[in-house]
Design an enzyme around this catalytic site. Structure first.
Site, PDB file in Angstrom:
ATOM      1  N   GLU A  77      -7.672   2.517  -3.071  1.00 52.39           N
ATOM      2  CA  GLU A  77      -6.282   2.093  -3.264  1.00 52.39           C
ATOM      3  C   GLU A  77      -6.053   1.873  -4.764  1.00 52.39           C
ATOM      4  O   GLU A  77      -6.924   1.347  -5.454  1.00 52.39           O
ATOM      5  CB  GLU A  77      -6.064   0.772  -2.515  1.00 52.39           C
ATOM      6  CG  GLU A  77      -4.656   0.243  -2.566  1.00 52.39           C
ATOM      7  CD  GLU A  77      -4.531  -1.089  -1.820  1.00 52.39           C
ATOM      8  OE1 GLU A  77      -5.415  -1.944  -1.978  1.00 52.39           O
ATOM      9  OE2 GLU A  77      -3.546  -1.264  -1.086  1.00 52.39           O
ATOM     10  N   LYS A 152       0.656   2.749   4.334  1.00 49.28           N
ATOM     11  CA  LYS A 152       0.117   1.424   4.717  1.00 49.28           C
ATOM     12  C   LYS A 152       1.106   0.608   5.550  1.00 49.28           C
ATOM     13  O   LYS A 152       2.258   0.408   5.148  1.00 49.28           O
ATOM     14  CB  LYS A 152      -0.238   0.662   3.430  1.00 49.28           C
ATOM     15  CG  LYS A 152      -0.946  -0.664   3.637  1.00 49.28           C
ATOM     16  CD  LYS A 152      -1.231  -1.291   2.267  1.00 49.28           C
ATOM     17  CE  LYS A 152      -2.086  -2.539   2.352  1.00 49.28           C
ATOM     18  NZ  LYS A 152      -2.255  -3.165   1.010  1.00 49.28           N
ATOM     19  N   CYS A 195      -6.758  -0.730   2.856  1.00 51.24           N
ATOM     20  CA  CYS A 195      -7.020  -2.110   2.411  1.00 51.24           C
ATOM     21  C   CYS A 195      -6.730  -3.188   3.475  1.00 51.24           C
ATOM     22  O   CYS A 195      -7.470  -3.312   4.447  1.00 51.24           O
ATOM     23  CB  CYS A 195      -6.227  -2.344   1.125  1.00 51.24           C
ATOM     24  SG  CYS A 195      -6.727  -3.795   0.189  1.00 51.24           S
TER      25      CYS A 195
END
Ligand SMILES: O=C(O)CNC(=O)[C@H](CS)NC(=O)CCC(=O)C(=O)O
Length: 320
Positions: A77, A152, A195
């Site tokens: 990321e 995300k 993440c």
């Protein structure tokens, strides 16, 4: 003779093994040969607001990984940059058609390697009016084509009292619309996360249900939450889904106000850590993706067949 090192971890001890391919011509062939396990490269970098310098650093790691025989290279990321303020983060963002993705598609094509670009700062459809971005995980194939994008879904809006962690991702990012189906690659079927998504097992279970073999969580974990949770969460996702888990990571200081935990990690379907880049330096860990391990684990303990999700969700419904 080309050598590559794989960092293995046995309990508390870390060993560095040097493995010599028999001939260098095997390296390019490895991704196509059924008799050899394909190699994945999990990278660790320290991005700053300097996009040129970040690209140069990532390119070096991708070249190294390819030389050592990797079929697919994973970048974390914020591989493009980590901004020092909300305004800078927004200003540096690009669309998928911009320079950054174009340079990476060329790199993939030139080196004939697959890339996972975790957490690209992608301008949203309504950028001109709302100045909002997505945090996008992009897969590029060895011909240099973008074959999959996951945006995300869980945004890191967290303030840890007294622990020095305060980030509000939703101040500049739009959550993605949902799951992206796993994508077939030379190392196996890859399911995409980013993440903070790592903390939500419903995403990994949904990817497993869609036949993912490898879960990926490119990350920029904070030092505090990383020390407390990172390895436990990655190993838990691997054990409960019986997938390989690959997590490229940011490490060290990005600018005066932000640092990341590091420990880019690779975990096998039994939960064993098979690669770890440590908590200090940038670098790359090469790991073998041995699908026999995955098949054996799933055969011996068929948790996916034992799952009784519907029972538990329906009992929740009936008790309100
Ligand atoms: O901000 C950028 O430019 C790139 N995005 C990130 O670094 C994101 C959002 S702030 N970081 C995380 O999700 C950390 C999660 C974490 O540390 C945890 O779950 O504990």
């Amino acid at each position: 003779m080309l050598a590559f090192s794989v960092i293995f971890r046995t309990q508390a001890r870390r060993l560095r093994l040097h493995i010599l391919p028999r001939t260098s011509s095997l390296i390019g062939e490895r991704c196509r040969m059924s008799s050899m396990n394909p190699l994945a490269a999990v990278c660790q970098v320290t991005s700053t607001p300097d996009k040129e310098a970040n690209f140069a650093a990532c390119k070096r790691l991708v070249e190294q990984a390819k030389k050592r025989g990797a079929c697919m290279v994973f970048l974390p990321e914020g591989f493009d940059y980590i901004g020092s303020s909300r305004d800078e983060t927004l200003e540096l963002s690009e669309s998928m058609e911009g320079d950054t993705i174009s340079r990476y598609t060329q790199l993939a094509r030139k080196l004939e390697v697959w890339l996972s670009l975790g957490g690209f700062h992608e301008r949203g459809e309504k950028w001109e009016s709302d100045r909002r971005i997505y945090n996008s995980h992009i897969i590029i194939n060895a011909q240099g084509h973008v074959v999959s994008v996951y945006r995300k879904g869980h945004l890191f809006d967290v303030e840890l009292t007294g622990k020095g962690v305060s980030l509000k991702e939703s101040a500049f990012t739009i959550p993605g619309p949902g799951l992206t189906p796993p994508v077939q690659t030379p190392i196996g079927k890859v399911g995409l996360g980013v993440c903070y998504d790592l903390r939500f097992p419903e995403l990994s279970l949904a990817l497993r249900r869609q036949e993912a073999e490898i879960l990926t969580y490119p990350s920029a974990f904070t030092v505090t939450t990383g020390a407390a949770h990172w390895e436990v969460l990655l190993r838990a996702r691997a054990i409960e889904t019986q997938c390989f888990v690959l997590a490229a990571a940011q490490v060290g200081s990005h600018h005066a106000k932000r640092a990341s935990y590091g420990h880019a990690l690779a975990v096998d379907p039994w939960g064993v850590v098979i690669g770890d880049c440590g908590g200090v330096e940038t670098g790359v860990a090469l790991v073998e993706i041995d699908m026999q391990k995955l098949r054996d684990t799933r055969r011996d303990m068929p948790v996916q067949q034992h799952r009784r999700e519907a029972t538990f969700y329906s009992s929740l419904d009936s008790t309100g």
